[in-house]
Scaffold this active site. Structure first.
Site, short mmCIF file in Angstrom:
data_model
loop_
_atom_site.label_atom_id
_atom_site.label_comp_id
_atom_site.label_asym_id
_atom_site.label_seq_id
_atom_site.Cartn_x
_atom_site.Cartn_y
_atom_site.Cartn_z
N MET A 170 0.45 -1.37 -0.67
CA MET A 170 -0.02 0.26 -0.14
C MET A 170 1.13 0.79 -0.15
SD MET A 170 -3.06 -1.42 -0.04
CE MET A 170 -4.50 -2.53 0.69
N HIS A 207 -4.19 -6.03 -8.75
CA HIS A 207 -4.44 -5.13 -8.64
C HIS A 207 -6.02 -5.91 -9.20
CE1 HIS A 207 -6.48 -1.33 -8.23
NE2 HIS A 207 -7.46 -1.50 -9.15
C1 GRF Z 1 -5.49 -7.53 -2.34
O1 GRF Z 1 -6.58 -7.66 -2.81
C2 GRF Z 1 -3.90 -6.78 -3.35
O2 GRF Z 1 -5.19 -7.20 -4.84
C3 GRF Z 1 -4.62 -5.57 -3.09
O3 GRF Z 1 -4.62 -5.86 -1.68
C4 GRF Z 1 -4.64 -6.99 -1.23
C5 GRF Z 1 -3.55 -8.09 -0.29
O4 GRF Z 1 -4.04 -8.76 0.49
N1 GRF Z 1 -3.66 -4.46 -3.26
P1 GRF Z 1 -3.14 -9.80 0.64
O5 GRF Z 1 -1.94 -8.97 1.81
O6 GRF Z 1 -2.27 -10.54 -0.40
O7 GRF Z 1 -4.03 -10.99 1.53
#
Ligand code: GRF
Length: 210
Positions: A91, A110
């Protein structure tokens, strides 16, 4: 052996899907050399540790300004000497210094079919909220290479997921993860590890038949 660095921020289910695919042999010729989180409490770091993978935290909170954080992130990546950087729920806007040092060697997952529901403000649950608000009947996930513009680089893999009556953003997020993200992200790494992916001058990816 493709050296992979994985950047995470949260639960790390995508990271887990990669680890599982490596353990089961679905991804061959690749290993994760470092997991980097911007959040020290990310469960993804626990997953890394459980898998015997080095996990480190590089948090903007630990630096006086953004430039210093960006440099530390680049330094941590450089130290791991990755051939490929995978953003798996990371993020953080990837700094330009990282993008230019690793051009064509960074991929992101994404949770929508780019170019729909992407760009500024489209992250996490918001992506699924907007898809439901718009009333689309199909969404999905995209693995793409990362360039300077958000959710914009060459598209490598996409997988569609149907939307059902009574879906909530949470239910849809879970379905997109299970039916698309956890499948195409390991698949993308596998294709790259096999040397089957090229990007042409128009920014279109091509996948060689095996
Ligand atoms: C996923 O939905 C990814 O696409 C998004 O953030 C989420 C991450 O989930 N951008 P995780 O940490 O892999 O469980």
């Amino acid at each position: 052996m493709l050296r992979v660095a994985v950047c995470v921020s949260g639960g790390g289910t995508n990271l887990q899907a990669i680890i599982d695919a490596m353990n089961s042999g679905k991804i061959q010729n690749a290993r994760i050399v470092r997991v980097i989180s911007n959040n020290k409490n990310a469960y993804a770091l626990t997953r890394a540790q459980a898998a015997g993978i080095e996990g480190v935290c590089v948090s903007p909170r630990d630096f006086a300004d953004r430039t210093l954080f960006n440099e530390a992130l680049l330094a941590s990546l450089n130290e791991a000497e990755p051939d490929l950087i995978v953003l798996a729920g990371f993020m953080v806007a990837v700094p330009e210094c990282v993008i230019s040092a690793y051009r064509g060697r960074i991929i992101n997952i994404h949770p929508a079919l780019i170019p729909s529901f992407c760009g500024k403000g489209y992250y996490g649950l918001h992506v699924h909220e907007k898809a439901l608000q718009r009333g689309v009947k199909v969404t999905g996930a995209t693995v793409h290479f990362v360039d300077e513009d958000l959710d914009h680089g060459p598209i490598l893999l996409q997988k569609a997921v149907g939307i059902k009556e009574n879906d909530t953003p949470e239910i849809l997020q879970k379905r997109v993860m299970e039916q698309a993200e956890w499948i195409i992200l390991p698949e993308a790494i596998s294709l790259i590890a096999q040397g089957r992916v090229t990007i042409d001058n128009n920014g279109i990816t091509h996948i060689k038949e095996s």
